[in-house]
Design a protein around this motif. Structure first.
Motif, PDB file in Angstrom:
ATOM      1  N   UNK A  77       4.425   7.106  -4.039  1.00 18.37           N
ATOM      2  CA  UNK A  77       3.641   8.208  -3.483  1.00 18.37           C
ATOM      3  C   UNK A  77       2.151   7.867  -3.538  1.00 18.37           C
ATOM      4  N   UNK A  78       1.367   8.636  -2.827  1.00 18.21           N
ATOM      5  CA  UNK A  78      -0.104   8.514  -2.828  1.00 18.21           C
ATOM      6  C   UNK A  78      -0.553   7.084  -2.523  1.00 18.21           C
ATOM      7  N   UNK A  79       0.054   6.481  -1.514  1.00 13.14           N
ATOM      8  CA  UNK A  79      -0.375   5.144  -1.095  1.00 13.14           C
ATOM      9  C   UNK A  79      -1.768   5.261  -0.477  1.00 13.14           C
ATOM     10  N   UNK A  80      -2.730   4.474  -0.983  1.00 10.65           N
ATOM     11  CA  UNK A  80      -4.104   4.551  -0.478  1.00 10.65           C
ATOM     12  C   UNK A  80      -4.716   3.155  -0.492  1.00 10.65           C
ATOM     13  N   UNK A 138       3.627   5.956   5.245  1.00  8.34           N
ATOM     14  CA  UNK A 138       2.616   4.931   5.498  1.00  8.34           C
ATOM     15  C   UNK A 138       1.213   5.509   5.409  1.00  8.34           C
ATOM     16  N   UNK A 139       0.290   4.649   5.050  1.00  5.10           N
ATOM     17  CA  UNK A 139      -1.131   5.003   5.024  1.00  5.10           C
ATOM     18  C   UNK A 139      -1.843   4.183   6.088  1.00  5.10           C
ATOM     19  N   UNK A 140      -2.779   4.795   6.789  1.00  6.54           N
ATOM     20  CA  UNK A 140      -3.575   4.118   7.807  1.00  6.54           C
ATOM     21  C   UNK A 140      -4.991   3.928   7.285  1.00  6.54           C
ATOM     22  N   UNK A 147      -7.903  -3.230  -1.217  1.00 11.40           N
ATOM     23  CA  UNK A 147      -7.059  -3.022  -2.387  1.00 11.40           C
ATOM     24  C   UNK A 147      -6.181  -1.805  -2.110  1.00 11.40           C
ATOM     25  N   UNK A 148      -4.885  -2.020  -2.087  1.00  7.19           N
ATOM     26  CA  UNK A 148      -3.919  -0.949  -1.854  1.00  7.19           C
ATOM     27  C   UNK A 148      -3.281  -0.584  -3.194  1.00  7.19           C
ATOM     28  N   UNK A 149      -3.263   0.691  -3.513  1.00  6.83           N
ATOM     29  CA  UNK A 149      -2.652   1.150  -4.757  1.00  6.83           C
ATOM     30  C   UNK A 149      -1.741   2.331  -4.460  1.00  6.83           C
ATOM     31  N   UNK A 150      -0.896   2.675  -5.428  1.00 11.65           N
ATOM     32  CA  UNK A 150       0.069   3.735  -5.222  1.00 11.65           C
ATOM     33  C   UNK A 150       0.552   4.239  -6.574  1.00 11.65           C
ATOM     34  N   UNK A 208      -5.167  -0.652  10.246  1.00  8.70           N
ATOM     35  CA  UNK A 208      -3.938  -1.174   9.655  1.00  8.70           C
ATOM     36  C   UNK A 208      -3.079  -0.034   9.123  1.00  8.70           C
ATOM     37  N   UNK A 209      -1.783  -0.288   9.055  1.00  8.25           N
ATOM     38  CA  UNK A 209      -0.848   0.630   8.411  1.00  8.25           C
ATOM     39  C   UNK A 209      -0.164  -0.101   7.267  1.00  8.25           C
ATOM     40  N   UNK A 210       0.156   0.624   6.209  1.00  5.04           N
ATOM     41  CA  UNK A 210       0.765   0.011   5.031  1.00  5.04           C
ATOM     42  C   UNK A 210       1.758   0.986   4.429  1.00  5.04           C
ATOM     43  N   UNK A 211       2.890   0.464   3.970  1.00  4.70           N
ATOM     44  CA  UNK A 211       3.908   1.250   3.281  1.00  4.70           C
ATOM     45  C   UNK A 211       4.437   0.422   2.116  1.00  4.70           C
TER      46      UNK A 211
END
Length: 409
Positions: free
Chosen positions: A122-125, A213-215, A138-141, A194-197
């Protein structure tokens, strides 16, 4: 007011379209397909539709171009979860989109038998790294699944995370893995969205569904001062660094038990203390605030010391210690990101990272990156894993920060 003549009808765009009709939805375990009929008023021009959805409330929005597209499949949903969906038509009339038609549905349970259900992250940012020469983020979750003893066992296969990312609505996607709840994505193209999951992979091989997903947008590359100095050490590049005989270049290693980037690491036959890595001469006379950044990892516990010094080019007797720490305070097998501000240097100068130890082999330290930046340390991590002893520079106390951020591989 805009009019468009089409197959014997005159379409108007002076107002937004009416609501789509007969909206229905059919779900699978990780997807939902929506169908609808066009709004009933044939005189209002329709340029496309929007589909919005989320768990409990709207959180994602997809724009579909073209009046003939009256169905859409939403993917990467969580199994056995309640979702709300909204469909509306749009054109270029002033104001919002047309009236939304809301429907609710629950995805089916995941197929197959799972010994323990894994929830998606959850809370992918994503946070853009403005300091980086190339586009990086930097992608965190957050992981809603509780940890257990097997996840933390040295001999067991630890819980991992799979990160899927790519340019928004592109057919090309990339996947990387991380043992921590954060990862650095590099090589991103400036100006692209970009999109990330993310999904969880347990030690027994079971997987969670993909997260929502987060954009994020990678900004256009900013111009960097031609005097700023960056060095990412790898198995062929030392960036003109002056090193003592203790060091050699080592390659990256990524397997089930080791996740390590390339860098400068100790030789097998350790010479006596001390060891150092020193930058080439750097000239930044107009920069009132400077920052030294270096990234390293300690591979085994050691009682030695590490320090960072600045000295004028050609004058090693006038050394200024700007940061130091006991190696016993450094967590092992964790990538440390260290940001050290220091005052203006009118003359060309060098920065040196040195290690000192007594009566033991050299600490197993691998140094991945060393940078000298004008403008000060504007970007710093928020999680501190290292207890440091800082000395006082000419402009005040030295700052330090670090975090657990593995590289992509």
């Amino acid at each position: 007011m805009i009019y468009k003549l089409h197959t014997n009808f005159l379409f108007s765009e002076d107002r937004v379209p009416n609501a789509p009709q007969n909206v229905r939805v059919k779900t699978q375990s990780t997807s939902a397909t929506l169908w609808w009929d066009a709004p009933p008023d044939p005189t209002v021009l329709i340029r496309g539709y929007t589909v919005e959805y989320g768990e409990g409330s709207i959180s994602q929005r997809i724009v579909i171009e073209g009046p003939d597209s009256t169905s859409f499949t939403v993917t990467r949903l969580a199994p056995n979860t309640n979702y709300v969906f909204a469909v509306s038509a749009y054109n270029e009339a002033e104001g919002e989109d047309g009236t939304k038609v809301m429907v609710a549905a629950k995805t089916r349970p995941a197929e197959g038998v799972q010994t323990e259900k894994l929830w998606p992250p959850t809370s992918v940012r994503a946070r853009i790294e403005e300091k980086s020469l190339g586009g990086s983020a930097i992608v965190s979750w957050d992981d809603p699944n509780p940890e257990n003893a097997a996840d933390n066992s040295i001999d067991a296969t630890q819980r991992q995370y799979v990160i899927n990312y790519g340019i928004y609505e592109s057919d090309t996607q990339q996947k990387v893995r991380s043992n921590a709840k954060a990862v650095r994505l590099t090589g991103l193209i400036p100006g692209k969205e970009y999109e990330v999951a993310v999904k969880v992979v347990a030690g027994d091989g079971s997987e969670s569904p993909w997260s929502i997903r987060d954009l994020f947008l990678v900004p256009e590359t900013k111009k960097v001062s031609k005097f700023d100095w960056f060095c990412r050490l790898n198995d062929t590049e030392m960036c003109s660094i002056d090193s003592s005989p203790h060091w050699k270049l080592c390659t990256a290693k990524h397997d089930t038990y080791t996740q390590r980037d390339a860098g400068a690491c100790p030789r097998v036959q350790y010479p006596s203390s001390p060891a150092h890595l020193t930058t080439p001469p750097i000239s930044l006379p107009d920069a009132q605030h400077l920052c030294f950044y270096f990234r390293f990892a300690l591979l085994n516990f050691h009682p030695g010391q590490m320090k960072v010094e600045i000295h004028p080019d050609g004058d090693t007797s006038n050394r200024q210690i700007v940061w130091k720490t006991r190696m016993a305070n450094v967590r092992t097998h964790v990538v440390q990101n260290v940001y050290i501000p220091f005052p203006q240097q009118i003359r060309p100068f060098k920065v040196s990272v040195s290690l000192k130890w007594d009566g033991q082999p050299m600490p197993r330290v691998i140094v991945h990156e060393m940078d000298v930046l004008s403008g000060g340390c504007s970007e710093r991590s928020t999680a501190c894993n290292l207890v440091s002893e800082s000395t006082t520079a000419a402009n005040g106390d030295v700052d330090f920060d670090s975090s657990e951020l593995p590289e992509t591989f």
